[in-house]
Scaffold this motif. Structure first.
Motif, mmCIF file in Angstrom:
data_model
loop_
_atom_site.group_PDB
_atom_site.id
_atom_site.type_symbol
_atom_site.label_atom_id
_atom_site.label_comp_id
_atom_site.label_asym_id
_atom_site.label_seq_id
_atom_site.Cartn_x
_atom_site.Cartn_y
_atom_site.Cartn_z
ATOM 1 N N GLU A 76 -4.609 1.321 10.527
ATOM 2 C CA GLU A 76 -5.058 2.545 11.193
ATOM 3 C C GLU A 76 -3.884 3.356 11.743
ATOM 4 O O GLU A 76 -3.935 4.583 11.814
ATOM 5 N N SER A 77 -2.800 2.661 12.104
ATOM 6 C CA SER A 77 -1.631 3.346 12.664
ATOM 7 C C SER A 77 -0.959 4.282 11.668
ATOM 8 O O SER A 77 -0.184 5.159 12.056
ATOM 9 N N ALA A 78 -1.227 4.090 10.366
ATOM 10 C CA ALA A 78 -0.605 4.946 9.346
ATOM 11 C C ALA A 78 -1.352 6.262 9.155
ATOM 12 O O ALA A 78 -0.857 7.155 8.464
ATOM 13 N N ILE A 79 -2.539 6.403 9.750
ATOM 14 C CA ILE A 79 -3.331 7.627 9.576
ATOM 15 C C ILE A 79 -2.757 8.738 10.437
ATOM 16 O O ILE A 79 -2.702 8.637 11.662
ATOM 17 N N ASP A 80 -2.325 9.808 9.785
ATOM 18 C CA ASP A 80 -1.807 10.980 10.484
ATOM 19 C C ASP A 80 -2.941 11.944 10.811
ATOM 20 O O ASP A 80 -3.069 12.438 11.920
ATOM 21 N N VAL A 81 -3.781 12.230 9.826
ATOM 22 C CA VAL A 81 -4.962 13.071 9.985
ATOM 23 C C VAL A 81 -6.088 12.429 9.195
ATOM 24 O O VAL A 81 -5.882 11.955 8.074
ATOM 25 N N PHE A 86 -11.340 12.811 3.520
ATOM 26 C CA PHE A 86 -9.913 12.896 3.219
ATOM 27 C C PHE A 86 -9.106 12.161 4.284
ATOM 28 O O PHE A 86 -9.571 11.950 5.414
ATOM 29 N N LEU A 87 -7.886 11.784 3.906
ATOM 30 C CA LEU A 87 -6.951 11.151 4.827
ATOM 31 C C LEU A 87 -5.551 11.655 4.522
ATOM 32 O O LEU A 87 -5.196 11.884 3.362
ATOM 33 N N ILE A 88 -4.755 11.807 5.568
ATOM 34 C CA ILE A 88 -3.322 12.053 5.419
ATOM 35 C C ILE A 88 -2.612 10.872 6.067
ATOM 36 O O ILE A 88 -2.801 10.600 7.253
ATOM 37 N N LEU A 89 -1.831 10.150 5.261
ATOM 38 C CA LEU A 89 -1.156 8.945 5.719
ATOM 39 C C LEU A 89 0.348 9.157 5.698
ATOM 40 O O LEU A 89 0.879 9.887 4.863
ATOM 41 N N ARG A 90 1.024 8.472 6.608
ATOM 42 C CA ARG A 90 2.470 8.633 6.684
ATOM 43 C C ARG A 90 3.088 7.363 7.248
ATOM 44 O O ARG A 90 2.583 6.767 8.200
ATOM 45 N N ASP A 91 4.191 6.906 6.625
ATOM 46 C CA ASP A 91 5.022 5.858 7.203
ATOM 47 C C ASP A 91 6.476 6.187 6.896
ATOM 48 O O ASP A 91 6.780 7.282 6.410
ATOM 49 N N LYS A 92 7.402 5.262 7.170
ATOM 50 C CA LYS A 92 8.824 5.579 7.016
ATOM 51 C C LYS A 92 9.242 5.701 5.562
ATOM 52 O O LYS A 92 10.338 6.187 5.263
ATOM 53 N N SER A 110 -1.735 14.099 -3.187
ATOM 54 C CA SER A 110 -0.286 14.281 -3.106
ATOM 55 C C SER A 110 0.354 13.005 -2.577
ATOM 56 O O SER A 110 -0.163 12.375 -1.650
ATOM 57 N N PHE A 111 1.460 12.629 -3.194
ATOM 58 C CA PHE A 111 2.243 11.490 -2.722
ATOM 59 C C PHE A 111 3.708 11.819 -2.924
ATOM 60 O O PHE A 111 4.123 12.242 -4.005
ATOM 61 N N LYS A 112 4.498 11.632 -1.873
ATOM 62 C CA LYS A 112 5.945 11.761 -1.965
ATOM 63 C C LYS A 112 6.558 10.589 -1.208
ATOM 64 O O LYS A 112 6.273 10.399 -0.027
ATOM 65 N N GLY A 113 7.354 9.804 -1.886
ATOM 66 C CA GLY A 113 7.976 8.694 -1.174
ATOM 67 C C GLY A 113 8.573 7.671 -2.110
ATOM 68 O O GLY A 113 8.648 7.867 -3.326
#
Length: 307
Positions: A76-81, A86-92, A110-113
């Motif tokens: 759950e901590s990876a959920i930005d929005v 829909f979900l926007i996820l973000r980690d390092k 979309s995925f960038k990483g």
């Protein structure tokens, strides 16, 4: 005084870093060997748009689309929005936008990483890839499908299974280079945390240091022996199934227990996909794909649809 280390190193930088720290003279091919043996991970940036792979490092890509058996796990901590569909996820390591249809089927908008080149794909690339003409340090593979994963330490853990939905060649049998799996070696990165694992610790330099090290190791051995005794006692008290592997070498329950102990030890930090584990079962136990699928289901301790 030394400068602060980088987070990620190119292959050339990594070789220079190791050689400087160890006073050795390794070459880049040594790093490939370490990566294939899973001592380090080769990382590569990719981009996905509307379920299609559009970039591998600096190279444009076309024709590869995410198949339905791809997987996505995240805390759950990876959920930005987040929203209903829909979900926007973000980690390092990455940024991901995913939407869901009425059947809860995900679409990777979309995925960038960073993704990690797993040993099987990397070994295939080292063995069978061909150099792209007129483009330095870029090799390619003609693949109908391939699998890549996000790094082991990533919060957003994804298994991207790609399938080629365009033709590899035109009417004149000329290769569409964008429809191949291409890597420019200059785009590969290795994390600092992986690099330092390759550098041995400095040995004790004095007699007193050696004595202290011996005492420390003896103490650690005593603690481990004590722990082994405790675990063995606990194991003896368990109600272990009888006749495991007695009457058939491909005993599914015996294999399932071994598979869970081998591939789920580091859960949730390091989890293989069901496709990978099924392949390992077929390889290691020489069973049919149907039996391997059933064994993998028994060995899996989680509900993959919910996790």
């Amino acid at each position: 005084m030394e400068l602060l280390p980088l987070d990620y190193y190119s292959l050339t930088q990594a070789v220079d870093f190791i050689n400087q720290k160890t006073n050795s003279a390794i070459k880049e091919n040594s790093l490939y060997s370490y990566a294939i043996e899973e001592k380090i991970q080769f990382l590569l940036k990719i981009e996905i748009k509307d379920n299609q792979l559009i970039k591998i490092g600096r190279n444009d890509a076309e024709g590869f689309f995410i198949s339905d058996d791809s997987e996505l796990f995240f805390p759950e901590s990876a959920i930005d929005v987040g929203g209903d569909d829909f979900l926007i996820l973000r980690d390092k390591f990455s940024y991901l936008e995913v939407s869901y249809d009425d059947l809860n089927k995900p679409k990777f908008e979309s995925f960038k990483g960073y993704i990690a080149l797993h040993p099987e794909l990397l070994e295939l690339f080292c063995k069978d890839s061909l150099p792209q003409k007129n483009l330095k340090n870029t090799n390619y593979l003609e693949l109908e499908s391939f699998t890549i994963e996000t790094p082991v330490k990533a919060d957003i853990w994804s298994v991207f299974n790609f399938k080629l939905q365009h033709s590899l060649h035109d009417e004149d049998e000329r290769l569409y280079i964008k429809n191949t799996f291409r890597i420019n070696f200059g785009d590969i990165r290795i994390s600092y945390k992986d690099l330092i694992k390759l550098i041995p610790a400095s040995p004790p330099s004095t007699f007193n240091d050696l004595e202290q090290e011996i005492k420390k190791l003896k103490s650690e051995l005593e603690e481990k022996d004590k722990k082994i005794t405790e675990l063995q006692t606990a194991l003896d008290d368990k109600n272990i199934p009888i006749l495991l592997g007695v009457h058939r070498e491909d005993d599914p329950l015996k294999i399932a227990i071994e598979v869970r102990n081998k591939y789920w030890t580091n859960y949730p930090d390091n989890v293989k996909s069901n496709t990978q584990i099924r392949g390992y079962i077929i390889r290691d136990y020489s069973v049919t794909q149907t039996l391997a699928t059933e064994i993998e289901k028994i060995a899996c301790p989680i509900d993959r649809k919910k996790n």
